[in-house]
Design an enzyme around this catalytic site. Structure first.
Site, short mmCIF file in Angstrom:
data_model
loop_
_atom_site.label_atom_id
_atom_site.label_comp_id
_atom_site.label_asym_id
_atom_site.label_seq_id
_atom_site.Cartn_x
_atom_site.Cartn_y
_atom_site.Cartn_z
N ILE A 192 18.26 -31.90 141.89
CA ILE A 192 19.22 -31.64 140.80
C ILE A 192 19.16 -32.74 139.75
O ILE A 192 19.14 -32.47 138.55
CB ILE A 192 20.65 -31.46 141.39
CG1 ILE A 192 20.68 -30.17 142.22
CG2 ILE A 192 21.70 -31.44 140.29
CD1 ILE A 192 21.99 -29.90 142.95
N ASP A 319 25.10 -22.50 152.17
CA ASP A 319 25.15 -23.97 152.08
C ASP A 319 26.06 -24.59 153.13
O ASP A 319 25.95 -25.78 153.42
CB ASP A 319 25.67 -24.41 150.70
CG ASP A 319 24.58 -24.42 149.65
OD1 ASP A 319 23.49 -23.87 149.91
OD2 ASP A 319 24.81 -24.98 148.56
N HIS A 451 -8.68 -12.61 137.24
CA HIS A 451 -9.16 -13.72 136.41
C HIS A 451 -8.86 -13.42 134.96
O HIS A 451 -9.02 -12.28 134.52
CB HIS A 451 -10.67 -13.87 136.59
CG HIS A 451 -11.25 -14.90 135.66
ND1 HIS A 451 -11.12 -16.26 135.89
CD2 HIS A 451 -11.92 -14.77 134.48
CE1 HIS A 451 -11.71 -16.92 134.91
NE2 HIS A 451 -12.20 -16.04 134.03
#
Ligand code: FAD
Ligand code: AMP
Length: 478
Positions: A192, A319, A451
Site C-alpha cells: 500500500i 481479511d 506474437h
C-alpha cells in the site's frame, strides 16, 4: 420454528458480498449486514476494496500514470505536449465516480439476486443470531441457520504517528489529498505504501519512504524485489530501509519525522505523512462474549481450511481470517463457504493465490519464491526472460523487468512464477491457471502464445527452464 434467514452475512466487502451473491444463486435466503457509510454520507456496499482500497487506488494509479507518461515518456514516441496541467480535483472526482458506479453495481446485484441488504452494525450472538444496530440506533435481531462473518480489516495506527487531519493520514486520507504535497513521507514500504507513494510521486511530490525492515518487499521473490528496489529508486522514490519511525510532530511548517536506522537518529521535515504500516482484522466487538468465538493472538477469527469457526454453522472469511489480506482471496473464500453451506463439495487452493503490486513496473507473483525453496531444500530449475528481449515490450517502449519461472527439478511442475514489468498483473493469471492445473514448465513451453505479446515472455521463461529460450542466449544448452 423456522429461521428467518438461511444465511446472515456480516460485512459486504469483496468477501461478504460475493458470499451473499453465491448463497442467493444457490437458492438460499440471504441477508447481508453492513455498516459502511460512504463519502456521500450514505450507506454503501463493497467495503474497503471498492470504497477506499483496491478500486480508488487503482483509479489514481491509472490517472497518475497518464500524467507521468505525458511528462516523461511521450517524447520518446515523438510526441511533444505543451501546456500540460494537472486538474487534481477532476482526477479525484473521476476516482469517486468509478467508486460510486461500482458500489451501485453491487446494490443492483443484491437486488437482482434477492439478497437483503441490512444497513447497520452486526454482532454475533449465540445460536446463529445476529444483533443489528441500525444507523439511527434502532436494534433488532436476525435469526439464521448459518452466519458468515466478513468484517474485513482497518489500517493499523502507531503511537509514533498519530493520525492528524489531512496532514498525518492513513491510506484512506492519502486517496483524498486536495493538493499535491511538495514533500511526502510514507511510513512503511509495503504494497500500500509503494502504490500510494507512486501515485503522489507521479503527480509531482518528492516522496520519502521509511521502512523499518532491512529487506525490501520480503514477501516477493528476492531477485524480483532487488530489481524493483533499483527501478523505484531510479524513478526518484527515496526508499530508506532499516528506518524505524519513532515520532511525528505536526506543526506550522509541516511534519517533523524522527526515525532511527543503523547509523543513528535522523530528522526529516515533510508536508504530509501517509501511515501505511499494515492492517488489522475488524474483530473487536464482532461477537458477544457468551458466543465463545475463538480469535487467534492477533485478533483474526480462528478458522479451518474451509473457513469454519469453532462455533457450529458460523464461518469467517476475508481479511478477518488467516492468509493474505487480498480481495480475491476473500471472494474465493466467500464462494467456497456458500457452496459448503449449500451442501456442495468445495475447497480452495491457497497455494496459487496471486499477489500484485500495482506500481510501475508492476510486480506480480504466484506460488513459491526461490528463497523459500532454498530454505526448504527443494531442488528446482529456474528460467528467466527479460522484457528487454520482448518485441512487444520494445514496441511499447516499456521493457523494464523480467519473467521468472521456477519448476520442480524432479517433476518439472511449475512451483512459482514471479514477474516484474508492465501489465504483469494481467500476465500472472496464466501462471495461476498453469499451476492450478498442475502444469509443468514443459506444458507452458509447448503452448503457443500470440506474437507479439508480453505473454510470450512467460513462454520464453518456461523454455529457459530447460535452457532453450529462443530470444536470449541460454545458460544451459538443450
Ligand atoms: P472489507 O473490504 O474490509 O469489508 C468489510 C465490510 O464489513 C466493510 O464494509 C465494513 O464496514 C463491514 N463491517 C465490519 N464490521 C462490521 C460489523 N460488525 N457489522 C456490519 N458491517 C461490518 N487487495 C487486492 O486484492 N488488490 C488490491 O489492489 C488492493 N489494494 C488495496 C489498496 C488499499 C489502499 C487498501 C487499504 C487495501 C487494498 N487491498 C487490495 C486489500 C483489500 O481491500 C482487502 O483485502 C479487501 O477489501 C478485504 O475484503 P473483506 O471483504 O474481507 O473486507
Ligand atoms: P504491509 O504489512 O505490507 O502493509 O507493510 C507495512 C510495512 O510497514 C512493513 O514492512 C513494516 O515493516 C513497516 N513498518 C511498521 N512500523 C513501522 C515504523 N514505525 N517505521 C517504519 N516502517 C514501519
Amino acid at each position: 420454528m423456522s429461521k428467518q434467514y438461511d444465511v446472515v452475512i456480516v460485512g459486504a466487502g469483496p468477501a461478504g458480498y460475493v458470499a451473499a451473491i453465491r448463497c442467493a444463486q444457490l437458492g438460499l435466503k440471504v441477508a447481508c449486514v453492513d455498516k459502511w457509510i460512504g463519502a456521500d454520507n450514505q450507506p454503501t456496499l463493497g467495503g474497503t476494496c471498492l470504497n477506499v482500497g483496491c478500486i480508488p487506488s487503482k483509479a489514481l494509479l491509472e490517472s497518475s500514470a497518464r500524467y507521468d507518461d505525458i511528462n516523461h515518456s511521450f517524447a520518446d514516441h515523438g510526441i511533444t505536449a505543451s501546456g500540460v496541467k494537472l486538474d487534481l480535483a477532476k482526477m479525484m472526482a473521476r476516482k469517486d465516480k468509478v467508486v460510486s458506479d461500482l458500489t451501485q453495481g453491487i446494490v443492483g446485484l443484491f437486488k437482482a439476486n434477492g439478497v437483503q441488504w441490512i444497513q447497520g452494525s452486526g454482532k454475533l450472538l449465540p445460536s446463529q443470531q445476529v444483533q443489528v444496530t441500525a444507523h439511527d440506533g434502532a436494534e433488532s435481531v436476525l435469526d439464521a441457520t448459518h452466519v458468515i462473518l466478513a468484517p474485513g480489516s482497518s489500517s493499523v495506527e502507531i503511537g509514533a504517528a498519530p493520525l492528524k487531519g489531512d496532514v498525518i493520514v492513513d491510506s484512506t486520507g492519502a486517496l483524498e489529498f486536495t493538493e499535491v504535497p511538495k514533500r511526502l513521507g510514507v511510513i512503511g514500504a509495503g504494497v500500500i505504501g509503494l502504490e500510494l507513494g507512486s501515485v503522489w510521486r507521479r503527480l509531482g511530490s518528492e516522496v520519502i519512504l521509511l521502512e523499518a525492515q532491512e529487506h525490501f518487499l520480503p514477501v516477493a521473490d528476492e531477485q524480483i524485489s532487488k530489481d524493483a528496489l533499483r527501478q523505484f529508486k531510479r524513478q526518484g522514490l527515496d526508499i530508506r530501509l532499516g528506518a524505524r519511525v519513532v515520532s511525528c510532530e505536526a506543526g506550522n511548517k509541516g511534519v517533523v519525522v524522527q526515525y532511527q536506522d543503523g547509523k543513528g537518529e535522523h530528522t526529516e521535515t515533510v508536508d504530509k505523512i501517509i501511515v501505511a504500516v499494515g492492517r488489522r482484522p475488524n474483530t473487536n466487538g464482532l461477537a458477544a462474549d457468551e458466543t465463545g468465538l475463538l480469535l487467534d493472538e492477533w485478533g483474526f477469527v480462528h478458522v479451518d481450511e474451509q473457513c469454519r469457526t469453532n462455533l457450529p454453522s458460523v464461518y469467517a472469511i476475508g481479511d478477518a481470517v488467516r492468509g493474505p489480506m487480498l480481495a480475491h482471496k476473500g471472494s474465493e473464500e466467500g464462494m467456497m463457504v456458500a457452496e459448503v453451506i449449500a451442501g456442495q463439495k468445495a475447497e480452495m487452493n491457497y497455494d496459487t493465490i496471486p499477489s500484485v503490486v500495482y506500481t510501475h513496473p508492476e510486480i506480480a507473483w504466484a506460488g513459491i519464491t526461490e528463497q523459500a525453496l532454498k530454505a526448504a531444500g527443494t531442488e528446482y530449475n529456474v528460467g528467466t526472460f527479460p522484457f528487454a528481449a520482448s518485441g512487444r515490450a520494445r514496441a511499447a517502449g516499456d521493457s523494464i523487468g523480467m519473467v521468472k519461472v521456477i519448476a520442480d527439478a524432479n517433476t518439472d511442475r511449475v512451483l512459482g512464477v514471479h514477474i516484474i514489468g508492465a501489465h504483469c498483473s494481467e500476465l500472472i493469471a496464466q501462471a495461476v491457471i498453469a499451476m492450478e492445473m498442475g502444469a509443468s514448465s514443459e506444458d507452458l513451453a509447448m503452448t503457443v502464445f500470440a506474437h507479439p505479446t508480453l505473454a510470450e515472455s512467460v513462454h520464453e521463461a518456461a523454455l529457459a527452464v530447460d535452457g532453450r529460450a529462443i530470444h536470449i542466449p541460454n545458460k544451459k544448452k538443450y
